[in-house]
Design a protein around this motif. Structure first.
Motif, PDB file in Angstrom:
ATOM      1  N   ALA A  26       7.961 -79.797  37.527  1.00 50.49           N
ATOM      2  CA  ALA A  26       6.815 -80.677  37.756  1.00 50.49           C
ATOM      3  C   ALA A  26       6.680 -81.745  36.665  1.00 50.49           C
ATOM      4  CB  ALA A  26       5.532 -79.850  37.823  1.00 50.49           C
ATOM      5  N   LYS A  27       7.617 -81.761  35.718  1.00 46.31           N
ATOM      6  CA  LYS A  27       7.585 -82.709  34.588  1.00 46.31           C
ATOM      7  C   LYS A  27       6.307 -82.555  33.764  1.00 46.31           C
ATOM      8  CE  LYS A  27      11.359 -84.945  35.913  1.00 46.31           C
ATOM      9  NZ  LYS A  27      12.623 -84.496  35.406  1.00 46.31           N
ATOM     10  N   LYS A  28       5.786 -81.337  33.721  1.00 44.44           N
ATOM     11  CA  LYS A  28       4.574 -81.047  32.952  1.00 44.44           C
ATOM     12  C   LYS A  28       4.902 -80.840  31.478  1.00 44.44           C
ATOM     13  CE  LYS A  28       0.603 -77.885  33.024  1.00 44.44           C
ATOM     14  NZ  LYS A  28      -0.025 -76.760  33.737  1.00 44.44           N
ATOM     15  N   VAL A  29       6.135 -80.389  31.173  1.00 42.41           N
ATOM     16  CA  VAL A  29       6.554 -80.133  29.800  1.00 42.41           C
ATOM     17  C   VAL A  29       7.923 -80.755  29.545  1.00 42.41           C
ATOM     18  CG1 VAL A  29       5.245 -77.955  29.646  1.00 42.41           C
ATOM     19  CG2 VAL A  29       7.640 -77.906  30.376  1.00 42.41           C
ATOM     20  N   ASP A  30       8.185 -81.023  28.272  1.00 39.66           N
ATOM     21  CA  ASP A  30       9.491 -81.513  27.843  1.00 39.66           C
ATOM     22  C   ASP A  30      10.247 -80.444  27.060  1.00 39.66           C
ATOM     23  OD1 ASP A  30       9.022 -84.200  28.768  1.00 39.66           O
ATOM     24  OD2 ASP A  30       7.720 -84.461  27.027  1.00 39.66           O
ATOM     25  N   LEU A  31       9.495 -79.506  26.494  1.00 43.66           N
ATOM     26  CA  LEU A  31      10.066 -78.443  25.660  1.00 43.66           C
ATOM     27  C   LEU A  31       9.432 -77.111  26.017  1.00 43.66           C
ATOM     28  CD1 LEU A  31       9.772 -80.260  22.212  1.00 43.66           C
ATOM     29  CD2 LEU A  31      11.907 -79.780  23.407  1.00 43.66           C
ATOM     30  N   TRP A  32      10.173 -76.032  25.781  1.00 44.88           N
ATOM     31  CA  TRP A  32       9.643 -74.676  25.951  1.00 44.88           C
ATOM     32  C   TRP A  32      10.192 -73.860  24.783  1.00 44.88           C
ATOM     33  CZ3 TRP A  32       6.257 -73.738  29.888  1.00 44.88           C
ATOM     34  CH2 TRP A  32       5.801 -72.427  30.028  1.00 44.88           C
ATOM     35  N   PRO A  33       9.327 -73.245  23.963  1.00 45.00           N
ATOM     36  CA  PRO A  33       9.786 -72.639  22.707  1.00 45.00           C
ATOM     37  C   PRO A  33      10.651 -71.380  22.830  1.00 45.00           C
ATOM     38  CG  PRO A  33       7.458 -72.222  23.032  1.00 45.00           C
ATOM     39  CD  PRO A  33       7.884 -73.156  24.123  1.00 45.00           C
ATOM     40  N   ILE A  34      10.503 -70.641  23.909  1.00 39.96           N
ATOM     41  CA  ILE A  34      11.328 -69.436  24.092  1.00 39.96           C
ATOM     42  C   ILE A  34      11.589 -69.270  25.581  1.00 39.96           C
ATOM     43  CG2 ILE A  34       9.276 -67.959  23.998  1.00 39.96           C
ATOM     44  CD1 ILE A  34      11.147 -65.731  22.908  1.00 39.96           C
ATOM     45  N   ILE A  35      12.863 -69.398  25.927  1.00 38.07           N
ATOM     46  CA  ILE A  35      13.232 -69.361  27.342  1.00 38.07           C
ATOM     47  C   ILE A  35      14.545 -68.603  27.493  1.00 38.07           C
ATOM     48  CG2 ILE A  35      14.365 -71.623  27.199  1.00 38.07           C
ATOM     49  CD1 ILE A  35      13.334 -72.148  30.079  1.00 38.07           C
ATOM     50  N   ALA A  36      14.601 -67.743  28.494  1.00 38.09           N
ATOM     51  CA  ALA A  36      15.809 -66.943  28.728  1.00 38.09           C
ATOM     52  C   ALA A  36      16.961 -67.846  29.138  1.00 38.09           C
ATOM     53  CB  ALA A  36      15.555 -65.900  29.807  1.00 38.09           C
ATOM     54  N   LYS A  37      18.101 -67.584  28.557  1.00 39.36           N
ATOM     55  CA  LYS A  37      19.318 -68.367  28.802  1.00 39.36           C
ATOM     56  C   LYS A  37      20.041 -67.754  29.998  1.00 39.36           C
ATOM     57  CE  LYS A  37      22.841 -70.413  25.799  1.00 39.36           C
ATOM     58  NZ  LYS A  37      22.543 -71.802  26.052  1.00 39.36           N
ATOM     59  N   LEU A  38      19.676 -68.199  31.191  1.00 38.41           N
ATOM     60  CA  LEU A  38      20.241 -67.692  32.436  1.00 38.41           C
ATOM     61  C   LEU A  38      21.048 -68.794  33.114  1.00 38.41           C
ATOM     62  CD1 LEU A  38      16.987 -65.946  33.719  1.00 38.41           C
ATOM     63  CD2 LEU A  38      18.886 -64.897  32.472  1.00 38.41           C
ATOM     64  N   PRO A  39      22.214 -68.471  33.693  1.00 38.50           N
ATOM     65  CA  PRO A  39      23.073 -69.502  34.289  1.00 38.50           C
ATOM     66  C   PRO A  39      22.356 -70.395  35.309  1.00 38.50           C
ATOM     67  CG  PRO A  39      24.244 -67.418  34.172  1.00 38.50           C
ATOM     68  CD  PRO A  39      22.824 -67.138  33.763  1.00 38.50           C
ATOM     69  N   ALA A  40      21.583 -69.818  36.201  1.00 43.01           N
ATOM     70  CA  ALA A  40      20.893 -70.627  37.214  1.00 43.01           C
ATOM     71  C   ALA A  40      19.903 -71.583  36.558  1.00 43.01           C
ATOM     72  CB  ALA A  40      20.175 -69.722  38.207  1.00 43.01           C
ATOM     73  N   ARG A  41      19.248 -71.138  35.514  1.00 38.91           N
ATOM     74  CA  ARG A  41      18.262 -71.965  34.820  1.00 38.91           C
ATOM     75  C   ARG A  41      18.943 -73.090  34.036  1.00 38.91           C
ATOM     76  NH1 ARG A  41      14.202 -68.440  31.758  1.00 38.91           N
ATOM     77  NH2 ARG A  41      12.875 -68.718  33.566  1.00 38.91           N
ATOM     78  N   GLU A  42      20.114 -72.807  33.465  1.00 41.71           N
ATOM     79  CA  GLU A  42      20.796 -73.808  32.639  1.00 41.71           C
ATOM     80  C   GLU A  42      21.307 -74.992  33.452  1.00 41.71           C
ATOM     81  OE1 GLU A  42      22.708 -72.338  28.744  1.00 41.71           O
ATOM     82  OE2 GLU A  42      23.245 -70.853  30.285  1.00 41.71           O
ATOM     83  N   ARG A  43      21.374 -74.865  34.767  1.00 44.45           N
ATOM     84  CA  ARG A  43      21.744 -76.002  35.603  1.00 44.45           C
ATOM     85  C   ARG A  43      20.603 -77.025  35.669  1.00 44.45           C
ATOM     86  NH1 ARG A  43      24.518 -71.860  38.397  1.00 44.45           N
ATOM     87  NH2 ARG A  43      22.825 -71.410  39.844  1.00 44.45           N
ATOM     88  N   MET A  44      19.374 -76.581  35.408  1.00 50.04           N
ATOM     89  CA  MET A  44      18.212 -77.461  35.514  1.00 50.04           C
ATOM     90  C   MET A  44      17.579 -77.805  34.172  1.00 50.04           C
ATOM     91  SD  MET A  44      16.466 -75.548  38.773  1.00 50.04           S
ATOM     92  CE  MET A  44      16.449 -74.001  37.887  1.00 50.04           C
ATOM     93  N   ILE A  45      17.728 -76.910  33.187  1.00 48.44           N
ATOM     94  CA  ILE A  45      17.051 -77.054  31.899  1.00 48.44           C
ATOM     95  C   ILE A  45      18.089 -76.926  30.790  1.00 48.44           C
ATOM     96  CG2 ILE A  45      15.302 -76.033  30.370  1.00 48.44           C
ATOM     97  CD1 ILE A  45      14.064 -74.763  32.956  1.00 48.44           C
ATOM     98  N   HIS A  46      18.006 -77.812  29.796  1.00 51.87           N
ATOM     99  CA  HIS A  46      18.870 -77.654  28.615  1.00 51.87           C
ATOM    100  C   HIS A  46      18.300 -76.500  27.786  1.00 51.87           C
ATOM    101  CE1 HIS A  46      21.207 -78.532  25.051  1.00 51.87           C
ATOM    102  NE2 HIS A  46      20.079 -78.358  24.378  1.00 51.87           N
ATOM    103  N   ILE A  47      19.163 -75.565  27.398  1.00 48.94           N
ATOM    104  CA  ILE A  47      18.730 -74.451  26.560  1.00 48.94           C
ATOM    105  C   ILE A  47      19.645 -74.398  25.344  1.00 48.94           C
ATOM    106  CG2 ILE A  47      18.292 -71.962  26.419  1.00 48.94           C
ATOM    107  CD1 ILE A  47      17.865 -72.006  29.476  1.00 48.94           C
TER     108      ILE A  47
END
Length: 185
Positions: A26-47
């Motif tokens: 939703a473009k509500k955030v630019d950063l997230w301080p602790i996020i699980a490094k999951l393959p499906a998520r890494e396609r959408m979010i830089h971790i």
């Protein structure tokens, strides 16, 4: 050094109870301080490179048979600690009983209200080091769940070069604080 001070002062915290995936989409955030490094998520979010590892355990009362499969059994979990998708992947087919936190989930297992508790260790909360009150007189058995190690880093909006750079700086600062003892939970 001055750049980092200005950077950290300029961060704006935004309440995003919907979680990182929805908040980033939703473009509500630019950063997230602790996020699980999951393959499906890494396609959408830089971790970033990880700075924390959690291992997930099934906790049962000692003397209870340790099930090889938890499918069909009543398993407690904390609502904020173990997301539904991850719990379903770690313990497929379990009937989850959700508690406010993992201490309450562990206590339910100690009282025999559920067959097992699903808990995460590695967050510094010592859930498996110091027994909650309901477990003081109950011996427990711990079983590490297969493929249950999950690594966490800092998340950033993939298309925002500045956010990706800031995530790297934050991750490095967390590493420095961990090494010198200032990063404790």
């Amino acid at each position: 050094l001055e750049f980092r001070r200005v950077l950290f002062r300029s961060l704006q915290w935004v309440l995003a109870p919907e979680g990182p995936d929805t908040a980033f989409a939703a473009k509500k955030v630019d950063l997230w301080p602790i996020i699980a490094k999951l393959p499906a998520r890494e396609r959408m979010i830089h971790i970033t490179d990880p700075y924390l590892k959690l291992t997930y355990w099934a906790v049962t009362r000692e003397g209870s048979p340790i099930p090889t499969r938890l499918a069909g059994l009543r398993v407690s979990r904390g609502s904020g600690t173990i997301p539904t998708k991850l719990a379903d992947r770690l313990v497929p087919g379990a009937q989850f009983v959700v508690f406010t936190n993992q201490q309450m989930a562990l206590e339910a297992a100690c009282r025999g209200e559920v067959d097992a508790a699903l808990v995460a260790e590695g967050m510094g909360d010592g859930i498996l080091m110091a027994k909650p009150q309901a477990c003081e007189k109950q011996r427990i058995a711990l079983t590490a769940l297969p493929h249950s190690d999950v690594w966490f880093g800092v998340g950033a909006e993939r298309s925002d070069r500045g956010a990706v750079q800031v995530a790297g700086v934050l991750r490095d600062k967390i590493g420095d604080m961990t090494l010198d003892g200032r990063f404790a939970s």
